[in-house]
Write a protein that holds these residues in place. Structure first.
Motif, PDB file in Angstrom:
ATOM      1  N   SER A  34      44.309  44.511  35.895  1.00 12.70           N
ATOM      2  CA  SER A  34      45.532  45.063  35.309  1.00 12.70           C
ATOM      3  C   SER A  34      46.342  43.996  34.585  1.00 12.70           C
ATOM      4  O   SER A  34      47.322  44.305  33.926  1.00 12.70           O
ATOM      5  N   GLY A  35      45.960  42.744  34.709  1.00 16.69           N
ATOM      6  CA  GLY A  35      46.660  41.644  34.060  1.00 16.69           C
ATOM      7  C   GLY A  35      46.235  40.334  34.689  1.00 16.69           C
ATOM      8  O   GLY A  35      45.655  40.301  35.782  1.00 16.69           O
ATOM      9  N   GLN A  36      46.531  39.222  33.980  1.00 19.61           N
ATOM     10  CA  GLN A  36      46.109  37.915  34.478  1.00 19.61           C
ATOM     11  C   GLN A  36      46.769  37.551  35.805  1.00 19.61           C
ATOM     12  O   GLN A  36      46.197  36.798  36.598  1.00 19.61           O
ATOM     13  N   THR A  37      47.944  38.046  36.048  1.00 19.88           N
ATOM     14  CA  THR A  37      48.648  37.750  37.314  1.00 19.88           C
ATOM     15  C   THR A  37      48.992  39.030  38.062  1.00 19.88           C
ATOM     16  O   THR A  37      49.844  39.024  38.944  1.00 19.88           O
ATOM     17  N   GLU A  38      48.330  40.129  37.706  1.00 14.71           N
ATOM     18  CA  GLU A  38      48.587  41.415  38.354  1.00 14.71           C
ATOM     19  C   GLU A  38      47.406  41.778  39.260  1.00 14.71           C
ATOM     20  O   GLU A  38      46.336  41.182  39.175  1.00 14.71           O
ATOM     21  N   PRO A  39      47.582  42.753  40.155  1.00 10.72           N
ATOM     22  CA  PRO A  39      46.525  43.102  41.110  1.00 10.72           C
ATOM     23  C   PRO A  39      45.188  43.415  40.448  1.00 10.72           C
ATOM     24  O   PRO A  39      45.121  44.015  39.379  1.00 10.72           O
ATOM     25  N   CYS A  40      44.113  43.002  41.126  1.00 13.99           N
ATOM     26  CA  CYS A  40      42.744  43.295  40.716  1.00 13.99           C
ATOM     27  C   CYS A  40      42.113  44.198  41.765  1.00 13.99           C
ATOM     28  O   CYS A  40      42.095  43.863  42.951  1.00 13.99           O
ATOM     29  N   LYS A  41      41.589  45.350  41.338  1.00 12.26           N
ATOM     30  CA  LYS A  41      40.966  46.309  42.253  1.00 12.26           C
ATOM     31  C   LYS A  41      39.449  46.186  42.168  1.00 12.26           C
ATOM     32  O   LYS A  41      38.887  46.140  41.077  1.00 12.26           O
ATOM     33  N   ILE A  42      38.794  46.150  43.333  1.00  7.44           N
ATOM     34  CA  ILE A  42      37.337  46.025  43.394  1.00  7.44           C
ATOM     35  C   ILE A  42      36.767  47.275  44.063  1.00  7.44           C
ATOM     36  O   ILE A  42      37.230  47.683  45.133  1.00  7.44           O
ATOM     37  N   THR A  43      35.759  47.893  43.421  1.00 11.56           N
ATOM     38  CA  THR A  43      35.132  49.103  43.942  1.00 11.56           C
ATOM     39  C   THR A  43      33.617  48.992  43.806  1.00 11.56           C
ATOM     40  O   THR A  43      33.106  48.104  43.107  1.00 11.56           O
ATOM     41  N   GLY A  44      32.904  49.921  44.442  1.00 12.07           N
ATOM     42  CA  GLY A  44      31.447  50.004  44.306  1.00 12.07           C
ATOM     43  C   GLY A  44      31.028  51.457  44.334  1.00 12.07           C
ATOM     44  O   GLY A  44      31.560  52.242  45.129  1.00 12.07           O
ATOM     45  N   ASP A  45      30.064  51.833  43.491  1.00 13.37           N
ATOM     46  CA  ASP A  45      29.664  53.234  43.385  1.00 13.37           C
ATOM     47  C   ASP A  45      29.088  53.780  44.681  1.00 13.37           C
ATOM     48  O   ASP A  45      29.170  54.982  44.948  1.00 13.37           O
ATOM     49  N   GLU A  46      28.465  52.935  45.486  1.00 15.38           N
ATOM     50  CA  GLU A  46      27.851  53.380  46.732  1.00 15.38           C
ATOM     51  C   GLU A  46      28.805  53.262  47.920  1.00 15.38           C
ATOM     52  O   GLU A  46      28.442  53.622  49.038  1.00 15.38           O
ATOM     53  N   ASP A  47      29.986  52.725  47.690  1.00 12.06           N
ATOM     54  CA  ASP A  47      31.009  52.616  48.738  1.00 12.06           C
ATOM     55  C   ASP A  47      32.066  53.681  48.467  1.00 12.06           C
ATOM     56  O   ASP A  47      33.121  53.423  47.890  1.00 12.06           O
ATOM     57  N   TYR A  48      31.756  54.896  48.907  1.00  9.26           N
ATOM     58  CA  TYR A  48      32.576  56.048  48.579  1.00  9.26           C
ATOM     59  C   TYR A  48      34.003  55.881  49.095  1.00  9.26           C
ATOM     60  O   TYR A  48      34.222  55.609  50.276  1.00  9.26           O
ATOM     61  N   SER A  49      34.974  56.029  48.199  1.00  4.34           N
ATOM     62  CA  SER A  49      36.402  56.014  48.536  1.00  4.34           C
ATOM     63  C   SER A  49      36.822  54.749  49.283  1.00  4.34           C
ATOM     64  O   SER A  49      37.677  54.777  50.171  1.00  4.34           O
ATOM     65  N   TYR A  50      36.210  53.621  48.920  1.00  2.00           N
ATOM     66  CA  TYR A  50      36.587  52.324  49.497  1.00  2.00           C
ATOM     67  C   TYR A  50      36.965  51.383  48.374  1.00  2.00           C
ATOM     68  O   TYR A  50      36.275  51.319  47.345  1.00  2.00           O
ATOM     69  N   MET A  51      38.059  50.673  48.559  1.00  2.00           N
ATOM     70  CA  MET A  51      38.451  49.699  47.554  1.00  2.00           C
ATOM     71  C   MET A  51      39.210  48.556  48.205  1.00  2.00           C
ATOM     72  O   MET A  51      39.781  48.698  49.293  1.00  2.00           O
ATOM     73  N   VAL A  52      39.177  47.417  47.520  1.00  2.69           N
ATOM     74  CA  VAL A  52      39.943  46.245  47.948  1.00  2.69           C
ATOM     75  C   VAL A  52      40.732  45.744  46.756  1.00  2.69           C
ATOM     76  O   VAL A  52      40.210  45.683  45.635  1.00  2.69           O
ATOM     77  N   ILE A  53      41.985  45.418  46.987  1.00  6.54           N
ATOM     78  CA  ILE A  53      42.833  44.850  45.939  1.00  6.54           C
ATOM     79  C   ILE A  53      43.151  43.403  46.307  1.00  6.54           C
ATOM     80  O   ILE A  53      43.495  43.112  47.460  1.00  6.54           O
ATOM     81  N   THR A  54      43.001  42.512  45.352  1.00 10.31           N
ATOM     82  CA  THR A  54      43.329  41.110  45.564  1.00 10.31           C
ATOM     83  C   THR A  54      44.170  40.609  44.401  1.00 10.31           C
ATOM     84  O   THR A  54      44.176  41.210  43.325  1.00 10.31           O
ATOM     85  N   MET A  55      44.863  39.498  44.627  1.00  8.58           N
ATOM     86  CA  MET A  55      45.741  38.959  43.592  1.00  8.58           C
ATOM     87  C   MET A  55      45.086  37.766  42.901  1.00  8.58           C
ATOM     88  O   MET A  55      44.562  36.860  43.561  1.00  8.58           O
ATOM     89  N   PRO A  56      45.082  37.735  41.562  1.00  7.89           N
ATOM     90  CA  PRO A  56      44.573  36.569  40.836  1.00  7.89           C
ATOM     91  C   PRO A  56      45.483  35.361  41.029  1.00  7.89           C
ATOM     92  O   PRO A  56      46.616  35.474  41.519  1.00  7.89           O
ATOM     93  N   VAL A  57      44.962  34.215  40.616  1.00 10.55           N
ATOM     94  CA  VAL A  57      45.730  32.970  40.628  1.00 10.55           C
ATOM     95  C   VAL A  57      46.290  32.756  39.231  1.00 10.55           C
ATOM     96  O   VAL A  57      45.606  33.007  38.228  1.00 10.55           O
ATOM     97  N   GLU A  58      47.513  32.285  39.140  1.00  6.88           N
ATOM     98  CA  GLU A  58      48.128  32.067  37.836  1.00  6.88           C
ATOM     99  C   GLU A  58      47.389  30.970  37.078  1.00  6.88           C
ATOM    100  O   GLU A  58      47.104  29.899  37.617  1.00  6.88           O
ATOM    101  N   ILE A  59      47.062  31.236  35.813  1.00  8.31           N
ATOM    102  CA  ILE A  59      46.350  30.271  34.981  1.00  8.31           C
ATOM    103  C   ILE A  59      47.336  29.227  34.480  1.00  8.31           C
ATOM    104  O   ILE A  59      48.330  29.553  33.827  1.00  8.31           O
ATOM    105  N   GLU A  60      47.037  27.956  34.781  1.00  7.19           N
ATOM    106  CA  GLU A  60      47.956  26.885  34.394  1.00  7.19           C
ATOM    107  C   GLU A  60      47.618  26.324  33.020  1.00  7.19           C
ATOM    108  O   GLU A  60      48.477  25.860  32.290  1.00  7.19           O
ATOM    109  N   GLU A  61      46.327  26.314  32.695  1.00  5.67           N
ATOM    110  CA  GLU A  61      45.937  25.801  31.376  1.00  5.67           C
ATOM    111  C   GLU A  61      44.679  26.499  30.914  1.00  5.67           C
ATOM    112  O   GLU A  61      43.880  26.999  31.710  1.00  5.67           O
TER     113      GLU A  61
END
Length: 382
Positions: free
Chosen positions: A345-372
Motif C-alpha cells: 500500500s506504500g513504502q512505509t504503509e502496511p504490507c499484506k501477505i496472502t496465499g491462494d492455498e491458505d484460505y482466508s488467512y493473511m499476515v500484515i507487516t510493516m516495511p522499514v523506512e528507506i533512508e537512501e
C-alpha cells in the motif's frame, strides 16, 4: 489409599501435569501434583494457579484416597521406572511407590492445600478437531506480543462475525495475523464480544493438544478443553484485556493494497536465508520491484553485500520497498501455499501477505523506512 496402575497408561498425562507446575519457584502447594484413587481410576490434578489440568486413567483401587506429592520428583520417578505395574500406598503421610523389588518413599503435602478444580460446563460444549486448533495457534501466535505491558496485544482474539464465521487474530504492534473460517457450533457458544486467550496459556494448550477431537466449553471466566471419554480436562482463565479494533485498520487500507507481487514462496525463503548472512547492521532486505523480476539487495558494513534475482509477477506503482529479513522468513513459513502474494500500500504503509492455498488467512507487516536509494546494474545482479 492403595492403588495399582500400568505405567504406560499414565505417563503421558503425568508429564503434561508436571509441565504445568513451576519447577522450583512459587508456593509449595503449586509444585504439588494431587493423586486421587477413586472408582477404578487414578485421577491426576495439577495447577499453576491459572491453568488447571485433570487426567483420569485406568487403575485398580484397593483403598480410595487423596494425596499430594512434589510433582516434578514424582513425575521424574515414574518416567524412569520400567514399563509395567506400579503401586502407590499411603502410610503415615508417606507415599510408598513400588515396582517389583523397587521401593521409594515420598513425603506428602498438607491435605489442606487441596482445592477443588472448576467443573467442565457440559451445557455449552461443542466438538472440534485438536489438530485444526493446533494449526490455528501456530498460524497466529507468532504475531502475539511477548511484552506484558501491551495488554490485549499479548492475547489471541476469538470473535464471532456474520454468517457463522469466526475471526481469530493476533497483533504485536508491527505484525498482524488473521484467520477466518466458518463453524456454526463455535459461533454459537462465543460471547457477543468474543474472548481473548493469553499467549502464555496458548503455549501450554498447544503442548496438551493432540490430533484427536476435543470438546470445548466456556464459563463466564474460563475456557475448557476436554478429550473424549472424559480422560483429560485442561482449562485456564480468559483474559480481561481489551483487544484493538483491527477492523478499523483493515478498512482503512483495504482499497490501498494496489501493488501486488506474486512469487514462489520457497525460492524467496531460500534467497532471504542466504541474504540474512549479510544483515549485520540493518536486519533488512531491499526489494526492487519489476514486472517479471524481483531484485534483492543486502549490505553489511563489515561483511560485504549481496544481490539476488528471482522471477516474479508484479503489477503496481511502487518501485522499491524494504522489509525486515527475518520477519518475512518467519511469516512465509506459516503459509502452506506454493505461491504467495505481497500486497503493498506504500513504502512505509502496511504490507499484506496472502496465499491462494491458505484460505482466508493473511499476515500484515510493516516495511522499514528507506533512508537512501539503492542503484543496481546488470553486472551487479549477474
Amino acid at each position: 489409599m492403595y492403588i495399582k496402575f500400568i505405567r504406560e497408561d499414565v505417563i503421558e498425562g503425568l508429564q503434561k501435569s508436571s509441565g504445568i507446575i513451576p519447577a522450583k519457584t512459587g508456593a509449595a502447594f503449586l509444585r504439588t501434583i494431587w493423586l486421587e484413587a477413586k472408582e477404578d481410576k487414578l485421577k491426576i490434578r495439577a495447577t499453576d494457579s491459572n491453568i488447571e489440568f485433570t487426567g483420569n486413567y485406568p487403575a485398580i483401587v484397593g483403598e480410595e484416597g487423596l494425596v499430594g506429592v512434589q510433582g516434578k520428583t514424582f513425575a521424574d520417578l515414574i518416567r524412569k521406572l520400567k514399563p509395567g505395574e506400579i503401586s502407590l500406598r499411603l502410610k503415615e503421610n508417606i507415599l510408598i511407590v513400588e515396582q517389583g523389588k523397587r521401593r521409594y518413599r515420598l513425603p506428602t503435602s498438607d491435605p489442606s492445600w487441596f482445592q477443588n478444580f472448576e467443573n467442565f460446563p457440559n451445557e455449552n460444549k461443542v466438538l472440534w478437531s485438536g489438530d485444526i486448533l493446533k494449526e490455528i495457534i501456530q498460524k497466529i501466535s507468532f504475531c502475539i506480543s511477548d511484552d506484558d505491558t501491551m495488554e490485549g496485544m499479548t492475547c489471541m482474539s476469538f470473535k464471532a462475525v456474520s454468517n457463522d464465521h469466526i475471526e481469530i487474530c493476533g497483533l504485536n504492534g508491527h505484525q498482524f495475523a488473521l484467520l477466518k473460517f466458518k463453524n456454526e457450533d463455535i459461533h454459537r457458544i462465543l460471547p457477543e464480544d468474543g474472548f481473548l486467550i493469553s499467549k502464555k496459556f496458548l503455549t501450554e494448550l498447544k503442548k496438551w493438544l493432540s490430533e484427536d477431537e476435543i470438546e470445548i466449553s466456556l464459563s463466564n471466566k474460563r475456557l475448557f478443553f476436554r478429550t473424549q471419554e472424559n480422560k483429560e480436562i485442561f482449562s485456564f482463565p480468559l483474559s480481561v484485556y481489551n483487544f484493538p479494533d483491527y477492523h478499523e485498520l483493515l478498512n482503512k487500507y483495504e482499497d490501498h493494497f494496489n501493488s501486488v507481487l506474486e512469487i514462489n514462496k520457497d525460492d524467496l525463503i531460500e534467497s532471504l536465508d542466504r541474504l540474512m548472512i549479510f544483515n549485520s547492521e540493518t536486519s533488512s532486505t531491499y526489494f526492487k520491484l519489476n514486472e517479471n523480476e524481483l531484485l534483492l539487495y543486502v549490505e553489511g558494513t563489515d561483511i560485504g553485500e549481496a544481490y539476488e534475482s528471482l522471477p516474479c509477477n508484479y503489477k503496481g506503482t511502487i518501485k522499491n520497498i524494504v522489509l525486515l529479513t527475518k520477519d518475512v522468513i518467519d511469516i512465509l513459513n506459516h503459509f502452506d501455499s506454493k505461491i504467495v502474494k505481497f500486497h503493498f500500500s506504500g513504502q512505509t504503509e502496511p504490507c499484506k501477505i496472502t496465499g491462494d492455498e491458505d484460505y482466508s488467512y493473511m499476515v500484515i507487516t510493516m516495511p522499514v523506512e528507506i533512508e537512501e536509494e539503492v542503484y543496481y546494474t546488470e553486472e551487479e545482479v549477474e
